[in-house]
Design an enzyme around this catalytic site. Structure first.
Site, PDB file in Angstrom:
ATOM      1  N   ASN A 105       0.801  -1.227   0.000  1.00 21.79           N
ATOM      2  CA  ASN A 105       0.000   0.000   0.000  1.00 21.79           C
ATOM      3  C   ASN A 105       0.834   1.278   0.000  1.00 21.79           C
ATOM      4  OD1 ASN A 105      -2.421   1.746   0.975  1.00 21.79           O
ATOM      5  ND2 ASN A 105      -0.922   1.895   2.637  1.00 21.79           N
ATOM      6  N   TYR A 148       2.624   9.653 -11.482  1.00 22.26           N
ATOM      7  CA  TYR A 148       1.787   8.974 -10.482  1.00 22.26           C
ATOM      8  C   TYR A 148       0.755   8.096 -11.187  1.00 22.26           C
ATOM      9  CZ  TYR A 148      -1.354   8.476  -6.413  1.00 22.26           C
ATOM     10  OH  TYR A 148      -2.139   7.981  -5.396  1.00 22.26           O
ATOM     11  N   THR A 188      -6.291  11.648   4.260  1.00 24.67           N
ATOM     12  CA  THR A 188      -5.040  11.208   4.888  1.00 24.67           C
ATOM     13  C   THR A 188      -4.035  12.344   4.700  1.00 24.67           C
ATOM     14  OG1 THR A 188      -4.149  10.342   2.826  1.00 24.67           O
ATOM     15  CG2 THR A 188      -5.512   8.824   4.126  1.00 24.67           C
TER      16      THR A 188
HETATM   17  P1  NAP Z   1      -0.251   8.705   3.575  1.00 24.99           P
HETATM   18  O1  NAP Z   1      -1.066   8.846   4.800  1.00 24.99           O
HETATM   19  O2  NAP Z   1       0.658   9.795   3.161  1.00 24.99           O
HETATM   20  O3  NAP Z   1       0.565   7.332   3.696  1.00 24.99           O
HETATM   21  C1  NAP Z   1       1.546   6.955   2.788  1.00 24.99           C
HETATM   22  C2  NAP Z   1       2.300   5.806   3.416  1.00 24.99           C
HETATM   23  O4  NAP Z   1       3.287   5.320   2.490  1.00 24.99           O
HETATM   24  C3  NAP Z   1       3.018   6.212   4.674  1.00 24.99           C
HETATM   25  O5  NAP Z   1       2.898   5.195   5.633  1.00 24.99           O
HETATM   26  C4  NAP Z   1       4.461   6.348   4.223  1.00 24.99           C
HETATM   27  O6  NAP Z   1       5.310   6.042   5.307  1.00 24.99           O
HETATM   28  C5  NAP Z   1       4.532   5.257   3.161  1.00 24.99           C
HETATM   29  N1  NAP Z   1       5.607   5.469   2.215  1.00 24.99           N
HETATM   30  C6  NAP Z   1       5.718   6.455   1.282  1.00 24.99           C
HETATM   31  N2  NAP Z   1       6.874   6.339   0.617  1.00 24.99           N
HETATM   32  C7  NAP Z   1       7.503   5.248   1.130  1.00 24.99           C
HETATM   33  C8  NAP Z   1       8.737   4.616   0.869  1.00 24.99           C
HETATM   34  N3  NAP Z   1       9.570   5.057  -0.091  1.00 24.99           N
HETATM   35  N4  NAP Z   1       9.085   3.521   1.595  1.00 24.99           N
HETATM   36  C9  NAP Z   1       8.252   3.058   2.561  1.00 24.99           C
HETATM   37  N5  NAP Z   1       7.070   3.608   2.840  1.00 24.99           N
HETATM   38  C10 NAP Z   1       6.699   4.694   2.146  1.00 24.99           C
HETATM   39  O7  NAP Z   1      -1.185   8.444   2.328  1.00 24.99           O
HETATM   40  P2  NAP Z   1      -2.400   7.437   2.047  1.00 24.99           P
HETATM   41  O8  NAP Z   1      -3.445   8.267   1.431  1.00 24.99           O
HETATM   42  O9  NAP Z   1      -2.703   6.575   3.201  1.00 24.99           O
HETATM   43  O10 NAP Z   1      -1.736   6.567   0.881  1.00 24.99           O
HETATM   44  C11 NAP Z   1      -1.735   5.152   0.886  1.00 24.99           C
HETATM   45  C12 NAP Z   1      -1.837   4.663  -0.544  1.00 24.99           C
HETATM   46  O11 NAP Z   1      -3.113   5.060  -1.065  1.00 24.99           O
HETATM   47  C13 NAP Z   1      -0.798   5.250  -1.492  1.00 24.99           C
HETATM   48  O12 NAP Z   1      -0.295   4.224  -2.329  1.00 24.99           O
HETATM   49  C14 NAP Z   1      -1.588   6.273  -2.299  1.00 24.99           C
HETATM   50  O13 NAP Z   1      -1.021   6.476  -3.566  1.00 24.99           O
HETATM   51  C15 NAP Z   1      -2.937   5.618  -2.351  1.00 24.99           C
HETATM   52  N6  NAP Z   1      -4.075   6.499  -2.627  1.00 24.99           N
HETATM   53  C16 NAP Z   1      -4.323   7.581  -1.841  1.00 24.99           C
HETATM   54  C17 NAP Z   1      -5.401   8.417  -2.125  1.00 24.99           C
HETATM   55  C18 NAP Z   1      -5.714   9.649  -1.293  1.00 24.99           C
HETATM   56  O14 NAP Z   1      -6.521  10.495  -1.742  1.00 24.99           O
HETATM   57  N7  NAP Z   1      -5.170   9.790  -0.091  1.00 24.99           N
HETATM   58  C19 NAP Z   1      -6.238   8.118  -3.211  1.00 24.99           C
HETATM   59  C20 NAP Z   1      -5.971   6.990  -3.991  1.00 24.99           C
HETATM   60  C21 NAP Z   1      -4.883   6.187  -3.680  1.00 24.99           C
HETATM   61  P3  NAP Z   1       6.702   6.768   5.668  1.00 24.99           P
HETATM   62  O15 NAP Z   1       6.569   8.213   5.279  1.00 24.99           O
HETATM   63  O16 NAP Z   1       6.809   6.547   7.141  1.00 24.99           O
HETATM   64  O17 NAP Z   1       7.717   6.023   4.891  1.00 24.99           O
END
Ligand code: NAP
Length: 254
Positions: A90, A157, A192
């Site tokens: 994720n 992205y 988030t």
């Molecule tokens: P978030 O709260 O910013 O969480 C992102 C997570 O990914 C954090 O735990 C971060 O942890 C980890 N991460 C990022 N880069 C990393 C790396 N290089 N190595 C290890 N861990 C990494 O965002 P979220 O919205 O929950 O995102 C989760 C997923 O949902 C993502 O794949 C995102 O693309 C997807 N998504 C989000 C949305 C939205 O609107 N929020 C919509 C569609 C899809 P650390 O910073 O501690 O490493």
């Protein structure tokens, strides 16, 4: 008995947002969780929260661009909990926003590394462990961006996340006969840190909310429940799917 009782799950991106809520939900449903992200302090807080709810999780801090992390996560699942049944890949990042001619090659490569190559590296180590167990469920967090909607400035992205859908389909066909299911989860805008960074002004947030039929962003717990569906035996005949959980953003017009 929980929906994931007796199961062992890896959750990446577990320090925040969707991954954090999913790790907690999986643990509440009885899974033993191996939680990964770069921020050790946030992972430690998650482990404490899981323990306070009677669950069990261990944290492995690292970067999903590093194959060593993928290997260590599986080794930890096997050595601490006896095997691997579920992998929720994720972790992800939006990366640099720029129209295509302005997007640097390094930003393009970084988005692919964090969002897509990480998934390949993860699955590469997860599949053999699941085969040893007689099957499993692999989930990748994709997005509606690049699947049902184009957004200016998000080429890297969108391409990286759409690539996850192709990866999902091939894994599903390569290992379906061995009991491994692979699915992509496509959230809509979610409240988030990442979602709030994109919707970074009241106007931007109102605009993004208006794109959804439900006229709001998702709460990360709502996306976690869909991840639970794909992880659990509620979805035993679901594989190779791109599951939209997008609040109707894909069908909303006007
Ligand atoms: P978030 O709260 O910013 O969480 C992102 C997570 O990914 C954090 O735990 C971060 O942890 C980890 N991460 C990022 N880069 C990393 C790396 N290089 N190595 C290890 N861990 C990494 O965002 P979220 O919205 O929950 O995102 C989760 C997923 O949902 C993502 O794949 C995102 O693309 C997807 N998504 C989000 C949305 C939205 O609107 N929020 C919509 C569609 C899809 P650390 O910073 O501690 O490493």
């Amino acid at each position: 008995m929980g929906q994931l009782s007796g199961k062992v799950a890896i959750v990446t991106g577990a320090s925040s947002g969707i991954g954090y809520e999913s790790a907690r939900l999986f643990a509440r449903e009885g899974a033993k969780v191996v939680a990964a992200a770069r921020r050790r302090d946030a992972l430690d807080a998650l482990i404490e929260a899981v323990a306070s709810e009677g669950g069990e999780a261990v944290a492995v801090a690292g970067d999903v661009r590093d194959e060593g992390l993928a290997r260590t996560l599986v080794e930890t699942a096997v050595s601490r909990f006896g095997g691997l049944d579920i992998a929720f890949n994720n972790a992800g990042a939006v990366g640099e926003a720029a129209t295509l001619p302005e997007l640097s090659v390094s930003a393009w490569r970084d988005a692919l590394d964090v969002n897509l190559t990480s998934a390949f590296l993860g699955a590469r180590h997860q599949i053999p462990a699941m085969l040893a167990r007689g099957g499993g469920s692999i989930i990748f967090t994709s997005t509606f961006v690049g699947y049902t909607a184009g957004f200016p400035g998000m080429s890297a992205y969108a391409a990286s996340k759409a690539g996850l859908i192709g990866l999902t389909q091939v894994i599903a066909t390569e290992f379906g006969a061995h009991g491994i299911r692979a699915n992509a989860l496509l959230p809509g805008g979610t409240d988030t840190p990442m979602g709030r960074a994109v919707a970074d002004t009241p106007e931007a947030r109102a605009f993004i909310e208006s794109l959804h039929a439900l006229k709001r962003l998702a709460r990360p717990e709502e996306i976690a429940r869909s991840a639970l569906y794909l992880a659990s035996d509620a979805s035993t005949f679901t594989t190779g799917a791109a599951l939209l959980v997008d609040g109707g953003v894909s069908i909303q017009r006007g």
